[in-house]
Structures are given as C-alpha cells and as structure tokens.
Design a protein around this motif. Structure first.
Motif, PDB file in Angstrom:
ATOM      1  N   LEU B  30       0.899  -1.101  -0.004  1.00 34.30           N
ATOM      2  CA  LEU B  30      -0.026   0.123   0.146  1.00 34.30           C
ATOM      3  C   LEU B  30       0.969   1.385  -0.099  1.00 34.30           C
ATOM      4  CD1 LEU B  30      -2.897   1.141  -0.249  1.00 34.30           C
ATOM      5  CD2 LEU B  30      -2.921   1.025   2.324  1.00 34.30           C
ATOM      6  N   ALA B  31       1.741   1.168   0.786  1.00 34.23           N
ATOM      7  CA  ALA B  31       2.956   2.204   0.600  1.00 34.23           C
ATOM      8  C   ALA B  31       3.345   2.765  -1.032  1.00 34.23           C
ATOM      9  CB  ALA B  31       4.208   2.252   1.354  1.00 34.23           C
ATOM     10  N   ALA B  32       3.609   1.703  -1.663  1.00 26.98           N
ATOM     11  CA  ALA B  32       4.037   1.942  -3.107  1.00 26.98           C
ATOM     12  C   ALA B  32       2.911   2.368  -3.892  1.00 26.98           C
ATOM     13  CB  ALA B  32       4.511   0.443  -3.845  1.00 26.98           C
ATOM     14  N   ARG B  33       1.635   1.929  -3.578  1.00 22.05           N
ATOM     15  CA  ARG B  33       0.658   2.615  -4.249  1.00 22.05           C
ATOM     16  C   ARG B  33       0.174   4.161  -3.860  1.00 22.05           C
ATOM     17  NH1 ARG B  33      -3.068   0.640  -7.288  1.00 22.05           N
ATOM     18  NH2 ARG B  33      -4.466   2.305  -6.616  1.00 22.05           N
ATOM     19  N   ALA B  34       0.559   4.487  -2.537  1.00 20.80           N
ATOM     20  CA  ALA B  34       0.242   5.749  -2.204  1.00 20.80           C
ATOM     21  C   ALA B  34       1.252   6.631  -2.778  1.00 20.80           C
ATOM     22  CB  ALA B  34       0.377   5.936  -0.754  1.00 20.80           C
ATOM     23  N   ARG B  35       2.451   6.047  -3.007  1.00 21.99           N
ATOM     24  CA  ARG B  35       3.565   6.892  -3.718  1.00 21.99           C
ATOM     25  C   ARG B  35       3.167   7.083  -5.173  1.00 21.99           C
ATOM     26  NH1 ARG B  35       7.128   3.684  -0.436  1.00 21.99           N
ATOM     27  NH2 ARG B  35       7.320   2.349  -2.187  1.00 21.99           N
ATOM     28  N   ALA B  36       2.973   6.043  -5.809  1.00 18.73           N
ATOM     29  CA  ALA B  36       2.468   6.197  -7.351  1.00 18.73           C
ATOM     30  C   ALA B  36       1.299   7.236  -7.149  1.00 18.73           C
ATOM     31  CB  ALA B  36       1.993   4.603  -7.621  1.00 18.73           C
ATOM     32  N   LEU B  37       0.360   7.088  -6.375  1.00 18.61           N
ATOM     33  CA  LEU B  37      -0.802   8.045  -6.625  1.00 18.61           C
ATOM     34  C   LEU B  37      -0.738   9.435  -6.112  1.00 18.61           C
ATOM     35  CD1 LEU B  37      -3.632   5.373  -5.356  1.00 18.61           C
ATOM     36  CD2 LEU B  37      -3.845   6.750  -7.346  1.00 18.61           C
ATOM     37  N   GLY B  38       0.472   9.670  -5.684  1.00 16.66           N
ATOM     38  CA  GLY B  38       1.041  11.022  -5.205  1.00 16.66           C
ATOM     39  C   GLY B  38       0.065  11.517  -3.834  1.00 16.66           C
ATOM     40  N   VAL B  39      -0.226  10.480  -3.096  1.00 21.21           N
ATOM     41  CA  VAL B  39      -0.928  11.151  -1.637  1.00 21.21           C
ATOM     42  C   VAL B  39       0.010  10.609  -0.535  1.00 21.21           C
ATOM     43  CG1 VAL B  39      -3.089  11.052  -2.919  1.00 21.21           C
ATOM     44  CG2 VAL B  39      -2.194   8.834  -1.822  1.00 21.21           C
ATOM     45  N   SER B  40      -0.160  11.229   0.418  1.00 19.64           N
ATOM     46  CA  SER B  40       0.440  10.931   1.616  1.00 19.64           C
ATOM     47  C   SER B  40      -0.283   9.714   2.409  1.00 19.64           C
ATOM     48  CB  SER B  40       0.643  12.112   2.678  1.00 19.64           C
ATOM     49  OG  SER B  40       0.309  11.924   3.884  1.00 19.64           O
ATOM     50  N   LEU B  41       0.062   8.686   2.940  1.00 20.82           N
ATOM     51  CA  LEU B  41      -0.660   7.730   3.654  1.00 20.82           C
ATOM     52  C   LEU B  41      -0.774   8.072   5.192  1.00 20.82           C
ATOM     53  CD1 LEU B  41      -1.866   4.937   3.029  1.00 20.82           C
ATOM     54  CD2 LEU B  41       0.514   3.756   3.278  1.00 20.82           C
ATOM     55  N   ARG B  42      -1.817   7.718   5.469  1.00 17.96           N
ATOM     56  CA  ARG B  42      -1.975   8.137   7.069  1.00 17.96           C
ATOM     57  C   ARG B  42      -2.668   6.676   7.651  1.00 17.96           C
ATOM     58  NH1 ARG B  42      -2.514  12.381  10.564  1.00 17.96           N
ATOM     59  NH2 ARG B  42      -2.214  14.040   8.795  1.00 17.96           N
ATOM     60  N   PRO B  43      -2.008   5.609   8.129  1.00 15.69           N
ATOM     61  CA  PRO B  43      -2.363   4.350   8.146  1.00 15.69           C
ATOM     62  C   PRO B  43      -3.241   4.479   9.501  1.00 15.69           C
ATOM     63  CG  PRO B  43      -0.216   4.197   8.137  1.00 15.69           C
ATOM     64  CD  PRO B  43      -0.497   5.692   8.073  1.00 15.69           C
ATOM     65  N   HIS B  44      -4.266   3.755   9.502  1.00 14.37           N
ATOM     66  CA  HIS B  44      -5.335   3.463  10.502  1.00 14.37           C
ATOM     67  C   HIS B  44      -4.736   2.359  11.774  1.00 14.37           C
ATOM     68  CE1 HIS B  44      -8.871   4.230  13.089  1.00 14.37           C
ATOM     69  NE2 HIS B  44      -9.513   4.760  12.042  1.00 14.37           N
ATOM     70  N   LEU B  45      -4.794   2.872  12.865  1.00 17.11           N
ATOM     71  CA  LEU B  45      -4.050   1.925  13.960  1.00 17.11           C
ATOM     72  C   LEU B  45      -5.134   1.314  14.673  1.00 17.11           C
ATOM     73  CD1 LEU B  45      -1.136   1.170  14.280  1.00 17.11           C
ATOM     74  CD2 LEU B  45      -1.303   3.006  13.086  1.00 17.11           C
ATOM     75  N   LYS B  46      -6.336   1.394  14.222  1.00 16.51           N
ATOM     76  CA  LYS B  46      -7.799   0.785  15.212  1.00 16.51           C
ATOM     77  C   LYS B  46      -7.482  -0.894  15.043  1.00 16.51           C
ATOM     78  CE  LYS B  46     -10.934   0.234  11.299  1.00 16.51           C
ATOM     79  NZ  LYS B  46     -11.686  -0.662  11.491  1.00 16.51           N
ATOM     80  N   THR B  47      -7.090  -1.406  13.799  1.00 13.98           N
ATOM     81  CA  THR B  47      -6.591  -2.615  13.683  1.00 13.98           C
ATOM     82  C   THR B  47      -5.467  -3.258  14.556  1.00 13.98           C
ATOM     83  OG1 THR B  47      -7.265  -2.377  11.576  1.00 13.98           O
ATOM     84  CG2 THR B  47      -6.415  -4.727  11.925  1.00 13.98           C
ATOM     85  N   ALA B  48      -4.463  -2.577  14.532  1.00 15.16           N
ATOM     86  CA  ALA B  48      -3.139  -2.974  15.171  1.00 15.16           C
ATOM     87  C   ALA B  48      -3.045  -2.647  16.651  1.00 15.16           C
ATOM     88  CB  ALA B  48      -1.883  -2.541  14.439  1.00 15.16           C
ATOM     89  N   LYS B  49      -3.313  -1.573  16.933  1.00 18.44           N
ATOM     90  CA  LYS B  49      -3.281  -0.934  18.274  1.00 18.44           C
ATOM     91  C   LYS B  49      -1.952  -1.530  19.039  1.00 18.44           C
ATOM     92  CE  LYS B  49      -8.155  -0.474  18.987  1.00 18.44           C
ATOM     93  NZ  LYS B  49      -8.954   0.146  19.839  1.00 18.44           N
ATOM     94  N   CYS B  50      -0.691  -1.278  18.323  1.00 18.76           N
ATOM     95  CA  CYS B  50       0.769  -1.806  18.815  1.00 18.76           C
ATOM     96  C   CYS B  50       1.502  -0.954  18.287  1.00 18.76           C
ATOM     97  CB  CYS B  50       0.557  -3.117  18.162  1.00 18.76           C
ATOM     98  SG  CYS B  50       2.280  -3.857  18.169  1.00 18.76           S
TER      99      CYS B  50
END
Lengths: 374, 374
Positions: B30-50
């Motif tokens: 997903l990081a590669a996709r965000a770079r290709a799309l030219g947007v900043s990635l802001r991961p949601h930590l609700k799943t990992a909580k770590c």
C-alpha cells in the motif's frame, strides 16, 4: 489512559456499567433455587472474570467455582478459591499448568470425554469429570456409549475419577419455563444414567454436575445431581430475556455511550458504542424480537421504546427505531448520554477491562477490574 | 498468567500469531500505491493497536496516523507520533482530553459533521475535518448540503477548519478491483466536490482525505486528494480475501489452537478457540463463501481444504467440513495444533493482548503487546 473518574458524568464513553443491586438480586435468586433443590451451586466465572464478583457469589467467601480458562483458575486461586472446575475439555499440553495449580493447593478438576485424554490425565494425577452429552450441543458421551466405561476405568486406576458433568447448551434455543424445565430434566436424566452406568461397573461417581442458566432456573427436581453450574445469571442479558429466563429490568449490565451525530432523513442517531464496546454478538437475531446490537435506554436505565442499535461499526453504533415500530424517534442531541443493554453479557463484558458500579454511593463511582486472556 | 514462552510449541492456546514477513509485504504494497498515486498515507491503527507496528508503518519512524479512540491517540503520542487524526465524530465531552494531548505537543485533529460540534470545537480551539458522506454508509454531509458551508464558516472563524474527509464503508460489500475502483472514484468525487464548495465560499480546505482498505488498493486516480487512510490492510483477513482485495495467503494474522475433542459421527473436531479467541464476527456470512468463524490451517499455516470453524461457543470452536465439501475430514488427534484465519482482523485481534511473531528467529518467539480500551 486517564485515571478512573468518580462521577458518572465524568466517565469517558463507551464504558461498562454494572448495577450492583440488580446483580445481587440475580445472585440471590439462583442461590435460593439451589438451596431449594438441595444441590451445591458452583457459579461459572467465565462471564464476570472479576475477583470481587467471585467473592460475592460465595456470600463474601471464596467458594467453589467453575472457570473456562486456566488464566481464570490462576487468578481466582490467587484470590482464595481452592475448589475449581475447569469446564473445557482438557488438552494434554495444559496439564503442566493444571499440576502447578494443584501443587499450589488448588483442588482443580478438569473435564474430558476420550480415552486419550483420560490416559494423559492419569499420568499427570489430575482428577477429572467425564463430560456427558445431554442434547447434542457440543462434546461429551452418552450413558450408553461403551467409551464411557472405558474412560471411567482408565481414570479409576489412579483415583482420578471424580464423576460426570453435562451442559444443556441447546436450552438457549427454546423459550419459556416449561421448555427449560424439560431441558433440565434431560440434563438430569443424562448424567444420572451415566453415573449409574459407571456405578454398575463398580466405579465411583461422587460428583454429578449439571447446568446452564436456563435449566438452572427452571429445574423442578434434581434427584441424583450434586452440583449446579450457571454463568450469565449474575448479569443476565437480552438473549436470556428473549427466552424468558429473566425480565429486561433484571439485566445488570449496560454500556454507557454518547450521541456523536445524526443522519436525520434516515432516522439514524450515531453513538460512540460500536461493536468494540458491544461485541459482535447478535444472539437475539434468531429470537422472536431481534434487538440489533442492543436495546437503548436513557442514562437512568429506562428503556426507550423500540429504539435499538440497528447496526455497528468498530467505534460507531447506529441507533434507529426497530423495523415496524410505532414510536417516534426521540430527540437525542449531540452529547446525550444513553445506556445500551447487551445481547450477550459474556461477550459484551469481554470487550471491557473494568466495571463501573451503579448506583454510585455518595456520588463516588466504584470500579472493579476484570481480566481476560488464557 | 505465565510468562511469554519463547517457542511456538510451548505457547498456551489459543494465541494470536502474526506473520511479520506477510505484514511487511502488505505494508509495502500500500505504501507503493500511495507513492504512485501522489498522496500521503495515514495508516489507521484501529486494527493493530500496537506501537511496534505503528513504527513499522512509518519505515521505522513515528509517522502520521489515524486512530479510532482517544486511548490510541494517547498511547501513540507517548510513542512519538505527533500528527494524529481521530476519525470518529467528536463528542463535546471528549474535548478536554483532546486539548490535553494538543497542549502536550500532539497535532491531533478531530472530525465532525454538525454545527453543534463545530461550535464546541471552536470554543476548544481544536482543528477539525468535516466528514463527508460518499456512499450513505454512516455519518457525514454531502457537498451540496448547505450545512457544509455553515459548519465550514463556524470552524474558519478560529482557524479550526483543516479540510474534509470521507470513508467508503460500503466498498466492503462489493467484490473485485473494478467495483472498488468505482467506489474509490465516488470517494474522490465526494470530497473534492466538498472541498471545492468550501473554497468557492472563500474557506480554506488544505486536507482532502479518503480511504478504506478496498478503495485504497483500487483507486486509479486521486487528483485533488491529499491523504489516504486504510487500516486492515497491514494484516488482511477472510473478508478482504472474499472481496478480492488480497489472497488468502496474504493474511498475516491467525489464531493458534489445540484439538480438545471429537464427535466423530457428526464430523466435528473440537478446538480450544471459540468466539472469545476469534470474536463473534461473521463477516463472511454475507459473502459468496461463508467461512464460518474462520478457515482452518495446519500449524505451518497451510490451508486445510474446505475445513472451517463451523460454530463457536465461548471457549470451544467446532471444526467441520464446509457444507457440500468434497474433501474428507482429516485425522486430527487430540493435542493437534491448528491455525485459524480470521473473518475480520480488527475484531479477532481485539480479543487478544499480544501478538506472537512468526517466523520465530532462532526458535525464539518475539512478543508485541497490544492495548484496548478507550
């Protein structure tokens, strides 16, 4: 996380509330029934997972209990309970922890339903009950199954045979006292027949244990039974109310939540209790009245007619009128506090690490911690 | 509870396993996709909580994140994250905690969709995104709703207007890349239209944020969007595999369990992972392939064909062949270790307080703690 506040107005939402007076009434109701039926009550702590509640079940003393995990056995033994039944079929890998508890002075009994498990248990010198299948719900052997005697003989060789137990899990699927009484009689007949089969083979069977919350409340006669188990009865929930084991007003557990938005054209009120606070349990979906993810009450605990949590995301609940409801959607501005009654107390409580006790004495809110894990 | 063991053979079951290599691959995808799309990635930590996982999402640095609770904001801020979006509609009662975090140096932004919330936020001097409804899933306003401008003006008065955000929750209900790409375009059109409406009114709208795991992976063009959010993508699960966002072999999370019994006439294998270990989530029930409470793998993680956890009680799972399966039930003696792939990683992970990391380096099993609560 911030320290526990002492007033309900200051509680961060969602939060788990426990009405102590209702819980006490529920505990006394089943204790009185056990006395009348002449059996010893061995409450199941899988729902509460809280040492303060465990102690109240024994009238202030750490009494005999049932648990669903070895973590529960360890915590409750540390809190003074020394007569514990671990009521999930034993895996051989768990026997070292069982032995450690027994060596520490805890009379921990396990359950099993196969010769393989019996051999492992005998090697570890751990006492066991043989699980009996009374209604096709889960594990266990029937009284007429030759494996029952085979297992009994293996256990008896090292005095590991304590008796038999069953759980009428299918009783949750029927409604009303008469139907539950029939299941209670089925439980009783199944274990008493198994105990007699063992005794006919010259094997001892001192413990004859039955129980589920519906059957424990409906049993009319428990001749031949020694032990009664039940878990969710101390809190009750919408599933139990739906099959008429309790009334909605007996439910001691609720989730405090706050209104965070609206979609007015759709009749939606958004709250900050989603499935993370309520659990994903949809136990009333198969009942006559589907309560969604829970029944909505005002902050005092009064049920708001026909208002349910119709759907839930992780941290969002969507409150709406029940399909076909006659009532009008009440005005619930942003910031309004509500309380949600749960489908399944075991599942909802497991989403939280503490109980906030109601009523707050002198405005100060008591907190009881609960634990999880295995 | 016993200390964490260092070998998988010694783990008490049920236990949550995390395949670090698969997680790393999912994060990089997903990081590669965000770079290709030219947007900043802001991961949601609700799943990992770590906190360890949060740091890996930023390539070893504490980067910008999304959270679903203020407890997450507090823990991740303490771990070094200072750019956090709290993506659940703000309740006025929560603003004191938000302010405390902001005073502590955390640039915490909230979301809202009503003038009432905007007034409370303005009074507390907290920056906010306006939630936009792109698919009727939950909260939010449409670009053409006059309330959007009203909210924008209230926020702008004290420079609290940061921008707009949406979440295409309905994208989980459709299958395949083309369908998700259509939802991604719907997300984009909805927020870009809202941003333009605000700008036409002379209001600033620097942040234009979209995201859900399906749309984030399928978006073909994100012109006008600045921020991309997604949560479950780091682990994936059967729900995501069922709608073809990932393959079953990409799922990084599983529950280790032990066989504890059989009902051979019924084709049932009992395991010690019930709904307490898997959660009550039945997210695949509405999909083409219903995976029950999870798909069964051997201890190495190889899927056992057509074997699912068909039903679950609190600490019991019942493994059986999928209805209509062609395969034979494999021989799984008592004590056999299995791994179960979850329907919904967010819900299953929430039932556990730690991740046991695979593969075990030098036979030693690393443990990462996770937290819950609000």
């Amino acid at each position: 996380m911030t320290p526990d506040p002492t007033r309900i107005e200051d509680l961060a939402t969602p939060a788990l509330l426990l009405d102590e007076a209702k819980m006490t009434r529920n505990i006394e109701r089943l204790a009185a029934r056990a006395r009348a039926l002449g059996v010893s009550l061995r409450p199941h702590l899988k729902t509460a997972k809280c040492t303060e509640i465990a102690r109240r079940l024994g009238g202030g003393m750490p009494g005999p209990i049932t648990v669903s995990t070895l973590a529960e056995a360890e915590v409750f033994h540390a809190a003074g309970h020394d007569d514990i039944l671990y009521a999930v079929g034993i895996a051989p890998q768990k026997l070292a922890r069982v032995q450690a508890l027994r060596e520490g002075g805890c009379d921990l009994t396990v359950i099993l339903d196969s010769p393989e498990q019996a051999k492992a248990v005998v090697e570890a010198r751990v006492p066991a009950l043989i699980e009996i299948d009374s209604d096709g719900h889960r594990g266990g052997r029937r009284a007429e199954d030759p494996a029952l005697i085979e297992i009994g003989r293996i256990l008896h060789g090292t005095e590991c045979l304590r008796g038999v137990m069953t759980h009428a899990g299918e009783s949750y699927g029927v409604r009303g006292e008469a139907a539950h009484a029939a299941f209670a009689e089925r439980e009783r007949c199944a274990v008493v027949a198994a105990a007699e089969a063992l005794r006919r083979d010259g094997l001892p069977c001192p413990v004859v244990s039955v129980g589920s919350t519906p059957t424990a409340h409906a049993a009319r006669d428990l001749t031949g039974v020694t032990d009664l188990r039940a878990g969710v009865y101390m809190f009750f929930d919408l599933v139990m109310a739906g099959i008429e084991v309790c009334k909605t007003e007996d439910i001691a557990l609720s989730v405090l939540t706050t209104v965070i938005g609206h979609q007015r054209d759709k009749g939606w009120v958004m709250i900050d209790a989603g499935w993370m606070a309520m659990s994903r349990d949809r136990g009333t979906a198969a009942q006559d009245v589907d309560q969604g993810y829970g029944l909505v009450c005002d902050v005092e605990g009064r049920v708001l007619d026909d208002l349910i949590v119709g759907s839930a995301n992780q941290e969002h609940g969507i409150v709406s009128l029940r399909p076909g409801a006659d009532a009008a959607l009440p005005d619930l501005p942003i910031g309004t506090r509500l309380r949600i009654l749960p489908n399944h107390a075991c599942a909802t409580a497991a989403q939280h690490d503490r109980y906030h006790l109601l009523p707050a004495a002198d405005g100060a809110l008591k907190v009881w911690h609960r634990f999880g894990g295995w």
